[in-house]
Design an enzyme around this catalytic site. Structure first.
Site, PDB file in Angstrom:
ATOM      1  N   TYR A  58      36.637  42.001  45.511  1.00 43.62           N
ATOM      2  CA  TYR A  58      37.634  43.081  45.460  1.00 43.62           C
ATOM      3  C   TYR A  58      38.942  42.661  46.150  1.00 43.62           C
ATOM      4  O   TYR A  58      40.039  42.872  45.632  1.00 43.62           O
ATOM      5  CB  TYR A  58      37.022  44.313  46.133  1.00 43.62           C
ATOM      6  N   LYS A  74      42.603  42.302  44.598  1.00 38.37           N
ATOM      7  CA  LYS A  74      43.705  43.128  45.101  1.00 38.37           C
ATOM      8  C   LYS A  74      44.866  42.284  45.618  1.00 38.37           C
ATOM      9  O   LYS A  74      46.034  42.673  45.473  1.00 38.37           O
ATOM     10  CB  LYS A  74      43.195  44.086  46.181  1.00 38.37           C
TER      11      LYS A  74
END
Ligand code: NAD
Length: 308
Positions: free
Chosen positions: A156, A160
């Site tokens: 993640y 990001k």
């Protein structure tokens, strides 16, 4: 008069949490909204809510990381209302694990939804703006997990951080066509964060409103006003920036910047030579050589994460 009267916007992952708040806020500001959401039940409910409040919205139930869906999102805006003014890339998922336990499937799923799910709608929107000579605004959704690094989120956080870089580069490439692109790093109480953090630290008591009612600091709808602003002409030439947003706080992030330098008098370094002088980098910058928990330095924190 709303900030977005007459405008048309797409919001991906708009059925729940932060995206739902964004779709509703854009509509309140006068925009007609293409609500993209893989779950038709929650997506349909957001469309119904916008229409019930006197706005206009259409539902798209595709996966925004699929090429057909991304093409169709832009096509739906143009076919339905004849224009596209803003794209909010919001859809996201988590598959948290420490890197030693993470499967390739958990890695791929997160990278796909976030990075491909940002790239494809942005690609089709930018191609439209470039070809038609019209202008647009994009808001991408990064995270402090990518900007700072968060335990258990290698997939993640990598996605990001990639989104922050993607947004900056889109802003540079599309500047000549009058397209602005910014990223937000939001924090809010949603299905996503409750799965990651569990119970929330309650900050509401410290945030009284006029009515004497506590301000709900972590409410997901607190993110939307900044996004509506960035989708509007009121945001002027702001582009290529990353904003933190939670509760009543909006922050401006600084990109990675070089904090210190050592040079070797116009000759190639040897490993020994670096070993002898590398401390100068840490001394000059004040940065610790040890692994750091940068999330611990956030101005606003939810709760500590448990071991994954
Ligand atoms: N909640 C936070 O504190 C926080 C912090 C940092 C970043 N973010 C980011 O904000 C965004 C929204 O997160 P949230 O907390 O509202 O999560 P959420 O799970 O509440 O909502 C995300 C929505 O996106 C939908 N979705 C997922 N994959 C999709 C796809 N491929 N195509 C279309 N829709 C899809 C889901 O069905 C869901 O309704 C995400 O990008 C997330 O990474 C959230």
């Amino acid at each position: 008069m709303g900030l977005l009267d007459g405008r048309v916007a797409i919001v991906t992952g708009a059925g729940r949490g932060i995206g739902r708040g964004e779709a509703l806020e854009l509509a309140r500001e006068g925009a007609r909204v293409v609500v993209n959401e893989v779950d038709p039940e929650v997506g349909g409910a957001v469309v119904a809510e916008i229409v019930a409040a006197g706005g206009e919205a259409v539902l798209d139930t595709g996966d925004c990381s699929e090429e057909d869906t991304a093409r169709q999102l832009v096509g739906t805006a143009l076919d339905t209302w004849g224009r596209l003014d803003a794209l909010v890339n919001n859809a996201g998922i988590l598959r948290d694990k420490t890197v030693a336990k993470m499967s390739a499937e958990e890695w791929d799923a997160v990278i796909r939804v976030h990075l491909r799910g940002h790239f494809l709608p942005t690609h089709y929107a930018c191609a439209h703006w470039k070809e038609s000579g019209t202008q647009g605004r994009i808001v991408c959704t990064a995270s402090t997990s990518g900007l700072l690094g968060n335990f258990g989120q290698a997939n993640y956080g990598a996605a990001k951080a990639g989104i922050a870089a993607f947004s900056t580069i889109v802003a540079m490439e599309m500047a000549r066509y009058g397209v602005r692109c910014n990223a937000i790093a939001p924090a809010a109480r949603t299905r996503m964060t409750e799965s990651a953090y569990g119970a929330f630290k309650d900050l509401s008591a410290a945030e009284g409103s006029d009515e004497g009612e506590a301000f709900d600091f972590w409410h997901p709808d607190n993110v939307a006003p900044l996004v509506a602003y960035l989708c509007s002409d009121a945001a002027g030439t702001i582009s290529g920036k990353v904003f933190g947003v939670q509760g009543d706080a909006v922050e401006l992030y600084q990109p990675f910047t070089s904090a210190a330098v050592i040079a070797n008098h116009d000759t190639r370094w040897t490993p020994d030579g670096i070993a002898a002088r590398v401390h100068e980098l840490f001394d000059e910058s004040g940065i610790s050589a040890e692994v750091e928990n940068m999330m611990g330095k956030l101005r606003f924190t939810m709760t500590e994460r448990s071991t994954l």
